[in-house]
Design a protein around this motif. Sequence first.
Motif, mmCIF file in Angstrom:
data_model
loop_
_atom_site.group_PDB
_atom_site.id
_atom_site.type_symbol
_atom_site.label_atom_id
_atom_site.label_comp_id
_atom_site.label_asym_id
_atom_site.label_seq_id
_atom_site.Cartn_x
_atom_site.Cartn_y
_atom_site.Cartn_z
ATOM 1 N N VAL A 65 -31.430 19.735 -30.431
ATOM 2 C CA VAL A 65 -30.882 20.926 -29.890
ATOM 3 C C VAL A 65 -30.645 20.494 -28.509
ATOM 4 C CG1 VAL A 65 -31.913 22.996 -28.604
ATOM 5 C CG2 VAL A 65 -32.377 22.560 -31.242
ATOM 6 N N ARG A 66 -31.328 19.610 -27.910
ATOM 7 C CA ARG A 66 -31.020 18.892 -26.470
ATOM 8 C C ARG A 66 -29.611 18.355 -26.359
ATOM 9 N NH1 ARG A 66 -34.447 14.657 -25.208
ATOM 10 N NH2 ARG A 66 -32.781 13.099 -25.645
ATOM 11 N N HIS A 67 -29.244 17.476 -27.274
ATOM 12 C CA HIS A 67 -28.007 16.909 -27.608
ATOM 13 C C HIS A 67 -26.735 18.105 -27.975
ATOM 14 C CE1 HIS A 67 -30.351 13.149 -27.774
ATOM 15 N NE2 HIS A 67 -29.374 12.509 -27.607
ATOM 16 N N LEU A 68 -26.921 18.808 -28.651
ATOM 17 C CA LEU A 68 -26.036 20.019 -28.851
ATOM 18 C C LEU A 68 -25.752 20.698 -27.881
ATOM 19 C CD1 LEU A 68 -27.033 21.161 -32.370
ATOM 20 C CD2 LEU A 68 -24.951 19.901 -31.895
ATOM 21 N N ARG A 69 -26.830 20.997 -26.777
ATOM 22 C CA ARG A 69 -26.582 21.776 -25.558
ATOM 23 C C ARG A 69 -25.710 20.913 -24.564
ATOM 24 N NH1 ARG A 69 -32.706 24.019 -24.494
ATOM 25 N NH2 ARG A 69 -32.443 25.819 -25.949
ATOM 26 N N VAL A 70 -25.932 19.456 -24.342
ATOM 27 C CA VAL A 70 -24.980 18.530 -23.674
ATOM 28 C C VAL A 70 -23.494 18.728 -24.095
ATOM 29 C CG1 VAL A 70 -24.630 16.257 -23.107
ATOM 30 C CG2 VAL A 70 -26.884 17.243 -22.952
ATOM 31 N N VAL A 71 -23.367 18.732 -25.563
ATOM 32 C CA VAL A 71 -22.061 18.678 -25.936
ATOM 33 C C VAL A 71 -21.319 19.981 -25.728
ATOM 34 C CG1 VAL A 71 -20.923 18.657 -28.242
ATOM 35 C CG2 VAL A 71 -22.566 17.002 -27.799
ATOM 36 N N ASP A 72 -22.161 21.104 -26.056
ATOM 37 C CA ASP A 72 -21.580 22.448 -25.618
ATOM 38 C C ASP A 72 -21.153 22.563 -24.208
ATOM 39 O OD1 ASP A 72 -20.905 25.078 -26.340
ATOM 40 O OD2 ASP A 72 -22.816 25.565 -25.236
ATOM 41 N N ARG A 73 -22.073 22.023 -23.468
ATOM 42 C CA ARG A 73 -21.844 22.132 -22.044
ATOM 43 C C ARG A 73 -20.563 21.159 -21.377
ATOM 44 N NH1 ARG A 73 -26.703 20.874 -19.590
ATOM 45 N NH2 ARG A 73 -26.274 18.623 -19.847
ATOM 46 N N ASN A 74 -20.415 19.889 -22.053
ATOM 47 C CA ASN A 74 -19.055 19.149 -21.847
ATOM 48 C C ASN A 74 -18.077 19.833 -22.474
ATOM 49 O OD1 ASN A 74 -20.808 17.520 -20.640
ATOM 50 N ND2 ASN A 74 -20.983 15.938 -22.469
ATOM 51 N N ALA A 75 -18.092 20.534 -23.570
ATOM 52 C CA ALA A 75 -16.929 21.009 -24.199
ATOM 53 C C ALA A 75 -16.491 22.259 -23.326
ATOM 54 C CB ALA A 75 -17.268 21.688 -25.496
ATOM 55 N N ARG A 77 -16.998 22.606 -19.960
ATOM 56 C CA ARG A 77 -16.283 22.248 -18.854
ATOM 57 C C ARG A 77 -14.807 21.565 -19.192
ATOM 58 N NH1 ARG A 77 -21.033 18.458 -16.385
ATOM 59 N NH2 ARG A 77 -22.440 19.872 -15.699
ATOM 60 N N LEU A 78 -14.584 20.942 -20.273
ATOM 61 C CA LEU A 78 -13.430 20.348 -20.544
ATOM 62 C C LEU A 78 -12.474 21.558 -20.799
ATOM 63 C CD1 LEU A 78 -11.656 18.130 -21.462
ATOM 64 C CD2 LEU A 78 -12.381 18.202 -23.617
ATOM 65 N N ARG A 79 -12.839 22.508 -21.642
ATOM 66 C CA ARG A 79 -12.039 23.870 -21.773
ATOM 67 C C ARG A 79 -11.600 24.477 -20.539
ATOM 68 N NH1 ARG A 79 -14.605 25.994 -26.037
ATOM 69 N NH2 ARG A 79 -16.198 26.488 -24.640
ATOM 70 N N GLU A 80 -12.471 24.626 -19.487
ATOM 71 C CA GLU A 80 -12.374 25.379 -18.110
ATOM 72 C C GLU A 80 -11.255 24.461 -17.386
ATOM 73 O OE1 GLU A 80 -16.127 25.743 -16.232
ATOM 74 O OE2 GLU A 80 -16.576 27.493 -17.673
ATOM 75 N N ALA A 81 -11.332 23.028 -17.696
ATOM 76 C CA ALA A 81 -10.581 22.041 -16.795
ATOM 77 C C ALA A 81 -9.099 22.110 -17.350
ATOM 78 C CB ALA A 81 -11.126 20.637 -16.966
ATOM 79 N N GLN A 82 -9.004 22.419 -18.745
ATOM 80 C CA GLN A 82 -7.822 22.659 -19.407
ATOM 81 C C GLN A 82 -6.792 23.891 -18.809
ATOM 82 O OE1 GLN A 82 -8.341 21.803 -23.336
ATOM 83 N NE2 GLN A 82 -8.266 19.467 -23.112
ATOM 84 N N GLU A 83 -7.785 24.852 -18.950
ATOM 85 C CA GLU A 83 -7.396 26.200 -18.318
ATOM 86 C C GLU A 83 -6.799 26.188 -17.039
ATOM 87 O OE1 GLU A 83 -10.363 28.930 -19.177
ATOM 88 O OE2 GLU A 83 -10.125 28.979 -21.405
ATOM 89 N N THR A 84 -7.499 25.523 -16.180
ATOM 90 C CA THR A 84 -7.053 25.562 -14.667
ATOM 91 C C THR A 84 -6.124 24.313 -14.283
ATOM 92 O OG1 THR A 84 -9.032 23.989 -13.973
ATOM 93 C CG2 THR A 84 -9.298 26.668 -14.219
ATOM 94 N N GLY A 85 -5.869 23.453 -15.303
ATOM 95 C CA GLY A 85 -4.972 22.322 -15.001
ATOM 96 C C GLY A 85 -5.767 21.381 -14.115
ATOM 97 N N PRO A 87 -8.480 18.261 -13.443
ATOM 98 C CA PRO A 87 -9.130 17.075 -14.188
ATOM 99 C C PRO A 87 -10.535 17.409 -14.266
ATOM 100 C CG PRO A 87 -8.676 16.015 -12.056
ATOM 101 C CD PRO A 87 -8.108 17.563 -12.063
ATOM 102 N N ALA A 88 -11.059 17.239 -15.541
ATOM 103 C CA ALA A 88 -12.478 17.527 -16.159
ATOM 104 C C ALA A 88 -13.575 16.796 -14.740
ATOM 105 C CB ALA A 88 -12.813 17.470 -17.328
ATOM 106 N N ALA A 89 -14.820 17.164 -14.915
ATOM 107 C CA ALA A 89 -15.488 16.804 -14.298
ATOM 108 C C ALA A 89 -15.956 15.397 -14.711
ATOM 109 C CB ALA A 89 -17.029 17.942 -14.028
ATOM 110 N N GLY A 90 -16.071 14.435 -14.110
ATOM 111 C CA GLY A 90 -16.440 13.082 -14.550
ATOM 112 C C GLY A 90 -15.020 12.202 -14.811
ATOM 113 N N ASP A 91 -13.782 13.012 -14.823
ATOM 114 C CA ASP A 91 -12.562 12.250 -15.303
ATOM 115 C C ASP A 91 -12.063 11.765 -14.045
ATOM 116 O OD1 ASP A 91 -10.494 11.444 -16.531
ATOM 117 O OD2 ASP A 91 -9.590 13.259 -16.924
ATOM 118 N N ASP A 92 -12.230 10.433 -13.723
ATOM 119 C CA ASP A 92 -11.637 9.789 -12.545
ATOM 120 C C ASP A 92 -10.339 9.253 -12.577
ATOM 121 O OD1 ASP A 92 -14.163 10.250 -11.450
ATOM 122 O OD2 ASP A 92 -14.779 8.370 -12.109
ATOM 123 N N THR A 93 -9.563 9.697 -13.758
ATOM 124 C CA THR A 93 -8.118 8.942 -13.842
ATOM 125 C C THR A 93 -7.186 10.065 -13.207
ATOM 126 O OG1 THR A 93 -7.877 10.090 -16.080
ATOM 127 C CG2 THR A 93 -8.700 7.972 -15.945
#
Length: 114
Positions: A65-75, A77-85, A87-93
């Motif tokens: 359950v803990r790992h699934l929550r982390v995966v859901d939170r990361n997904a 964040r990535l979805r929100e970053a893609q919508e706003t254009g 870079p995702a948090a933690g993406d330093d490129t």
Amino acid sequence: MTGLLAVAHGTLLQGWGSVAAAVSPSPSPSSIEIPPEDQTSPGLLGFLVTFAAAAAVILLAFSMVRHLRVVDRNARRLREAQETGAPAAGDDTPPADDPERPDGPAASPPRGRA
């Protein structure tokens, strides 16, 4: 016709009665001894093994359950970053069209076509 059925029925009952009388009782006495009650239970070792297995399953479920929550939170964040254009948090490129990018804008593959 009814008389014929009665005669056939009576004959069958008489035949079945003689077969049933010739058969010996099904559960015949045997010489197998039944062990005492203290030898038939799994005992303390069986309880400890079962308890350890149940505890392991519960701990694994909490971990999953803990790992699934982390995966859901990361997904999320990535979805929100893609919508706003952005870079995702933690993406330093840096973005691909950034001239200060070490490999330059020409090194990145064109987007939209494969």
